[in-house]
Design a protein around this motif. Structure first.
Motif: not given
Length: 254
Positions: A202-220
């Motif tokens: 239920g509400n324990a799941i935050l509305p924000e969802t972070l899809p798999e995206r290549a730029p995230v790996r590159k930024a790290i």
């Protein structure tokens, strides 16, 4: 100083990536941030490299002593950022007596006047270090990949949080919620798994969802937040998603 633990009893779900971006977002908001790397893999420590000529600083295993070494301080990365790095001695902590689980909470309070926010990156398994991190935290947030094995890890963590709250370790611990990460909404199985997760928690799941995206790996890999120096539509989209999610999580701690 508020203390936030990033926790899930399953590896590979993006705990360190979330911890890093929360730190960047907090710094941009003007907060003084202390990072604590409780994971022996040391991903958080690897992201924030030692400044040239810096003193080594306090290491994470030292938090489990009855008292901190005299004069010990987190390593200063910048004026508003300090870190307590993972070290090899963490390997032996999970074999220690349960009594040491209460020591890190006391040790971290030593630095309350110097920092506004402490972010703890926890190990991906139940043990003394995870229990100690949750015992020291005011808040905990759970990143989770959407899959059968990962969802089992969520149930385990929820039970651990219940134990921490009810068995006298840390009754004030507040679970901010579960952040679905590395999602692929184009896959039917993942859409169904995410729907199942929302139905169960239920509400324990935050509305924000972070899809798999290549730029995230590159930024790290570049040791910068994904919203910095965006290039192209995909990178800009990832930056917007991550900045919004991190700001929302930090806002829930107010």
């Amino acid at each position: 100083m508020r203390v936030l633990a990033i926790a899930n009893q399953k590896g590979g779900v993006g705990k360190s990536t979330l911890a890093v971006h929360l730190a960047y977002a907090a710094l941009e908001a003007g907060l003084r941030v202390l990072l604590v790397d409780m994971d022996k893999q040391g991903s958080l420590s690897l992201t924030f490299t030692e400044p040239s000529g810096a003193e080594p600083g306090l290491v994470a295993s030292a938090l489990y002593g009855e008292a901190l070494p005299e004069g010990a301080q987190p390593q200063k990365i910048s004026e508003k950022l300090g870190i307590i790095r993972a070290d090899k001695a963490l390997l032996s902590i999970d074999k220690a007596e349960n009594a040491v689980m209460r020591y890190p909470a006391k040790a971290l309070r030593t630095f309350s006047a110097d920092y506004d926010l402490c972010i703890i990156d926890t190990p991906p398994l139940l043990g003394v270090r995870l229990m100690a991190s949750l015992s020291a935290a005011d808040f905990v947030v759970t990143p989770v990949s959407v899959g059968l094995y990962e969802l089992a890890g969520v149930a385990d963590l929820m039970q651990t949080i219940h134990v921490i709250r009810t068995q006298g370790f840390n009754p004030r611990l507040k679970h901010l919620g579960i952040v679905p990460m590395k999602t692929n909404t184009r896959a039917t199985e993942e859409r169904e798994a995410l729907a199942s997760l929302r139905e169960r928690y239920g509400n324990a799941i935050l509305p924000e969802t972070l899809p798999e995206r290549a730029p995230v790996r590159k930024a790290i890999a570049r040791r910068v937040p994904v919203w910095q120096s965006t290039r192209g539509e995909g990178h800009q989209k990832a930056g917007q998603e991550w900045r919004a999610a991190c700001n929302a999580i930090l806002g829930r701690m107010a």
